[in-house]
Design an enzyme around this catalytic site. Structure first.
Site, PDB file in Angstrom:
ATOM      1  N   HIS A  54       0.845  -1.208   0.000  1.00 43.33           N
ATOM      2  CA  HIS A  54       0.000   0.000   0.000  1.00 43.33           C
ATOM      3  C   HIS A  54       0.876   1.253   0.000  1.00 43.33           C
ATOM      4  O   HIS A  54       0.611   2.218  -0.705  1.00 43.33           O
ATOM      5  CB  HIS A  54      -0.872   0.053   1.270  1.00 43.33           C
ATOM      6  CG  HIS A  54      -1.919  -1.008   1.362  1.00 43.33           C
ATOM      7  ND1 HIS A  54      -1.896  -1.972   2.339  1.00 43.33           N
ATOM      8  CD2 HIS A  54      -3.019  -1.238   0.614  1.00 43.33           C
ATOM      9  CE1 HIS A  54      -2.950  -2.758   2.197  1.00 43.33           C
ATOM     10  NE2 HIS A  54      -3.645  -2.344   1.155  1.00 43.33           N
ATOM     11  N   GLN A  78     -18.318  -6.313  -0.665  1.00 48.01           N
ATOM     12  CA  GLN A  78     -17.469  -7.118  -1.553  1.00 48.01           C
ATOM     13  C   GLN A  78     -17.053  -8.446  -0.926  1.00 48.01           C
ATOM     14  O   GLN A  78     -16.300  -9.202  -1.521  1.00 48.01           O
ATOM     15  CB  GLN A  78     -16.251  -6.319  -2.023  1.00 48.01           C
ATOM     16  CG  GLN A  78     -15.198  -6.053  -0.962  1.00 48.01           C
ATOM     17  CD  GLN A  78     -14.117  -5.110  -1.481  1.00 48.01           C
ATOM     18  OE1 GLN A  78     -14.339  -3.914  -1.627  1.00 48.01           O
ATOM     19  NE2 GLN A  78     -12.944  -5.649  -1.780  1.00 48.01           N
ATOM     20  N   LYS A 168      -1.439  -7.030  -7.704  1.00 49.15           N
ATOM     21  CA  LYS A 168      -1.742  -8.316  -7.051  1.00 49.15           C
ATOM     22  C   LYS A 168      -3.204  -8.680  -7.323  1.00 49.15           C
ATOM     23  O   LYS A 168      -3.528  -9.823  -7.588  1.00 49.15           O
ATOM     24  CB  LYS A 168      -1.483  -8.274  -5.548  1.00 49.15           C
ATOM     25  CG  LYS A 168      -1.704  -9.654  -4.926  1.00 49.15           C
ATOM     26  CD  LYS A 168      -1.401  -9.682  -3.462  1.00 49.15           C
ATOM     27  CE  LYS A 168      -2.506  -9.081  -2.646  1.00 49.15           C
ATOM     28  NZ  LYS A 168      -3.778  -9.840  -2.698  1.00 49.15           N
ATOM     29  N   GLN A 172      -9.144  -7.177 -10.382  1.00 47.86           N
ATOM     30  CA  GLN A 172      -9.789  -5.975  -9.849  1.00 47.86           C
ATOM     31  C   GLN A 172      -9.346  -4.734 -10.644  1.00 47.86           C
ATOM     32  O   GLN A 172     -10.152  -3.856 -10.948  1.00 47.86           O
ATOM     33  CB  GLN A 172      -9.438  -5.819  -8.370  1.00 47.86           C
ATOM     34  CG  GLN A 172      -9.794  -4.466  -7.786  1.00 47.86           C
ATOM     35  CD  GLN A 172      -9.593  -4.405  -6.290  1.00 47.86           C
ATOM     36  OE1 GLN A 172     -10.415  -4.890  -5.544  1.00 47.86           O
ATOM     37  NE2 GLN A 172      -8.504  -3.806  -5.835  1.00 47.86           N
ATOM     38  N   ARG A 206      -4.153  -9.854   4.390  1.00 46.91           N
ATOM     39  CA  ARG A 206      -4.532 -11.163   4.940  1.00 46.91           C
ATOM     40  C   ARG A 206      -3.318 -11.938   5.474  1.00 46.91           C
ATOM     41  O   ARG A 206      -3.487 -12.859   6.271  1.00 46.91           O
ATOM     42  CB  ARG A 206      -5.255 -12.001   3.892  1.00 46.91           C
ATOM     43  CG  ARG A 206      -6.649 -11.497   3.577  1.00 46.91           C
ATOM     44  CD  ARG A 206      -7.397 -12.459   2.672  1.00 46.91           C
ATOM     45  NE  ARG A 206      -8.791 -12.099   2.544  1.00 46.91           N
ATOM     46  CZ  ARG A 206      -9.274 -11.205   1.690  1.00 46.91           C
ATOM     47  NH1 ARG A 206      -8.451 -10.577   0.870  1.00 46.91           N
ATOM     48  NH2 ARG A 206     -10.567 -10.929   1.641  1.00 46.91           N
TER      49      ARG A 206
HETATM   50  O1  PAF Z   1      -8.208  -3.722  -3.056  1.00 44.54           O
HETATM   51  C1  PAF Z   1      -8.858  -3.336  -2.064  1.00 44.54           C
HETATM   52  O2  PAF Z   1      -8.326  -3.120  -0.989  1.00 44.54           O
HETATM   53  C2  PAF Z   1     -10.346  -3.128  -2.207  1.00 44.54           C
HETATM   54  O3  PAF Z   1     -10.913  -4.060  -3.059  1.00 44.54           O
HETATM   55  C3  PAF Z   1     -10.739  -1.701  -2.626  1.00 44.54           C
HETATM   56  C4  PAF Z   1     -10.232  -1.363  -4.015  1.00 44.54           C
HETATM   57  C5  PAF Z   1     -10.191  -0.694  -1.628  1.00 44.54           C
HETATM   58  C6  PAF Z   1     -12.255  -1.548  -2.655  1.00 44.54           C
HETATM   59  O4  PAF Z   1     -12.821  -1.803  -1.405  1.00 44.54           O
END
Ligand code: PAF
Length: 299
Positions: A54, A78, A168, A172, A206
């Protein structure tokens, strides 16, 4: 300064000073002010439990934008597994400390669901042109509608010029690019390389839930992907699929959920390679109850 609670005291000798927004209205006012000044906005959406992956996204955003927002929000819509949602690590104080150590100019949005969803937690059903049914979509039904919905809300609130996502979660990333087309948003979506431990394990929030033995076993995931990449030019896709299944057959710590070699654009699984196309290998593995995903570019 607007009404954000901008000073946080972690403990008496270690103050954190940064702008923290929890209310939609406050952050919208701040965004309007920044837009008025023609400042560029970079945005890193996260679910918290921040790690170096991050922080690499945030650093990239800091280098290329006047202002950087980071959201910390564990998005309930989600998760298709209630236990996964409940056990998702929540470490707001530590997250704020990591961000403020990086730069005290970062603006953090850490709302509750009512603020993000404007009262009603409605999930939009998207047509991502089939991307949503591949891999993660097969094993986590509804997951990408939840991701699309929350990212749309967050983009509407923060109105970023540039938004940063890690590779990763490659699927998405493709979905968010499609979302931007569908919703006709003027956001530049930027994918950043996977950040790995020295062992090769892809960083993930995780990972905090892995036991010592699971942590020791999990570098195998990337090792297998690297071997697939090496053999991709000489072995058939079927041979590689079988080889990967064999690698996990007798593993007492890691259980393979799926392995696929797919077209990097439409994410459709392939049986043979064509010249001129880009391919990626994708994998999902369970270490006990913890689900780990990873992927690698093959050519
Ligand atoms: O990748 C993530 O942490 C989540 O899927 C996101 C993009 C913040 C959406 O909740």
């Amino acid at each position: 300064m607007q009404s954000a609670s901008n000073i946080l005291f972690l403990h008496a000798f270690n103050p954190i000073s940064m702008e923290l927004y929890t209310k939609r209205l406050d952050i919208e006012q701040e965004v309007a002010r920044l837009k008025n000044e023609n400042l560029s906005i970079g945005f890193v959406p996260t679910m918290g439990a921040l790690h170096k992956g991050h922080l690499a996204l945030v650093k990239e955003a800091l280098c290329n934008n006047d202002i950087v927002f980071v959201s910390i929000f564990v998005n309930p819509t989600q998760f298709n597994n209630a236990e996964d949602l409940e056990k998702y690590p929540r470490t707001l104080e530590a997250d704020l400390k990591l961000l403020s150590d990086l730069s005290s100019s970062i603006k953090v949005f850490a709302p509750n669901p009512t603020e993000v969803y404007n009262g009603e937690m409605k999930v939009i059903s998207y047509d991502f042109e089939g991307l949503e049914y591949e891999m993660e979509g097969k094993f986590r039904p509804g997951h990408f509608d939840g991701v699309g919905t929350v990212v749309k809300h967050l983009f509407n609130i923060i109105q970023p010029d540039n938004a940063y996502f890690g590779e990763k979660d490659y699927q998405q990333l493709q979905i968010v690019k499609k979302l931007v087309d569908i919703e006709k948003l003027s956001v530049n979506v930027i994918g950043c390389p996977i950040y790995r431990e020295d062992s090769g394990l892809a960083l993930s929030s995780r990972n905090k839930r892995l036991s010592k033995s699971q942590l020791e076993a999990s570098p195998k995931i990337y090792k297998v992907l690297k071997e697939v990449k090496e053999d991709f030019g000489t072995k058939s896709v079927k041979w590689l699929n079988d080889w990967v299944s064999d690698q996990f057959k007798n593993d007492s710590e890691l259980k393979l959920e799926y392995f696929e070699i797919a077209d990097a654009n439409n994410l459709k699984s392939v049986e043979r390679r064509d010249t001129g196309l880009k391919y990626r290998a994708f994998i999902a593995v369970f270490a006990g109850e913890v689900r780990l995903i990873d992927n690698i570019a093959l050519n």
